[in-house]
Design an enzyme around this catalytic site. Structure first.
Site, PDB file in Angstrom:
ATOM      1  CE1 TYR A 100      -4.138  -2.198   5.567  1.00 46.61           C
ATOM      2  CE2 TYR A 100      -3.084  -0.132   4.941  1.00 46.61           C
ATOM      3  CZ  TYR A 100      -3.778  -1.274   4.594  1.00 46.61           C
ATOM      4  OH  TYR A 100      -4.095  -1.499   3.280  1.00 46.61           O
ATOM      5  CB  SER A 140      -0.902   0.013   1.235  1.00 45.64           C
ATOM      6  OG  SER A 140      -1.558   1.257   1.379  1.00 45.64           O
TER       7      SER A 140
END
Length: 253
Positions: free
Chosen positions: A148, A138
């Site tokens: 995350y 990401s």
């Protein structure tokens, strides 16, 4: 016949990977927790493309489920030539607000599963002299604002380490760093607010991300960021002092 195994294949990027890979002539093994949804996708993909579509129901946060997938990835009788570590989710909250159970599940799916499945896949690929691992990271990997983001940064570093060790083997490792993507990822109660916070121009389609990722695999490219806009954003974030990319806000992409 080339076979690709895709985790998180019941929706979003995983479903798009299944379609594009089958359309390109790959048999596909589709992995996710939902048997009904996987079976539906497998039936439609097989009927539309004529390729094999195998269903493997497993929760990657469960050790037994993860080992079932690892066993399939390593099966010499039905070799997997492309492993797509795509499964993922976001908590939508900061570390101080989450439970240990939530954080452990996030770690298991985003970090442990890609490592375990890559470890299962690579020996056979190297022995055959061809193959690839594609990890979905990401643009959040360039941030320092959540677990995350930390896990996605690990995915990038892990992919780069694998790529170096695989040099000369005929096997490659690629990480794709999408930004915001218009999928069900941002439909949860915790993340749905992001749909209104960011302009439409920032949202990529699953087709854009998957097309870019698979093209990078074919080139043997180690890291790819779909869209020039996010490529520039990633370059800019890498140049900023770390204190400016940290914060309490959680998952952004």
């Amino acid at each position: 016949m080339a076979t690709a195994l895709v985790t998180g294949a019941s929706a979003g990027l995983g479903e798009e990977f299944a379609w594009q890979l089958a359309t390109a002539g790959h048999d596909v093994v589709l992995v996710a927790r939902s048997r009904d949804r996987l079976s539906e996708i497998a039936d439609v993909v097989a009927s539309a493309t004529g390729q094999g579509a195998e269903v493997l129901v497993a929760d990657l946060a469960d050790p037994e489920g993860l080992e079932r997938v690892a066993t399939r990835v390593a099966d010499p009788a039905s070799p997997v030539s492309l492993l797509v570590n795509n499964a993922g989710f976001g908590l939508g909250k900061g570390f101080l607000d989450s439970t240990w159970e939530e954080e452990k599940r996030l770690l298991d799916v985003l970090v442990t599963a890609p490592m375990r499945l890559s470890h299962a896949a690579l020996p056979g690929m190297v022995a055959r002299g061809h193959g690839a691992v594609l990890n979905v990271a990401s643009i959040a990997a360039h941030l320092g604002n959540s677990t995350y983001a930390a896990h996605k940064r690990w995915v990038v570093e892990f992919t780069q380490a694998m790529s170096g060790q695989l040099a000369g083997t005929g096997v490659t490792a690629t990480a794709v760093l999408p930004g915001l993507v218009a999928t069900d990822f941002h439909s949860s109660d915790e993340l749905v607010h992001m749909r209104d916070e960011f302009p439409e121009a920032l949202w990529l389609t699953p087709e854009q991300v998957v097309t870019s990722a698979l093209a990078a695999v074919r080139r043997g490219q180690t890291v790819v960021t779909p869209s020039a806009l996010y490529g520039l954003a990633g370059a800019g974030l890498r140049l900023l002092p770390a204190r400016l990319t940290r914060g309490r806000r959680s998952q952004r992409a």
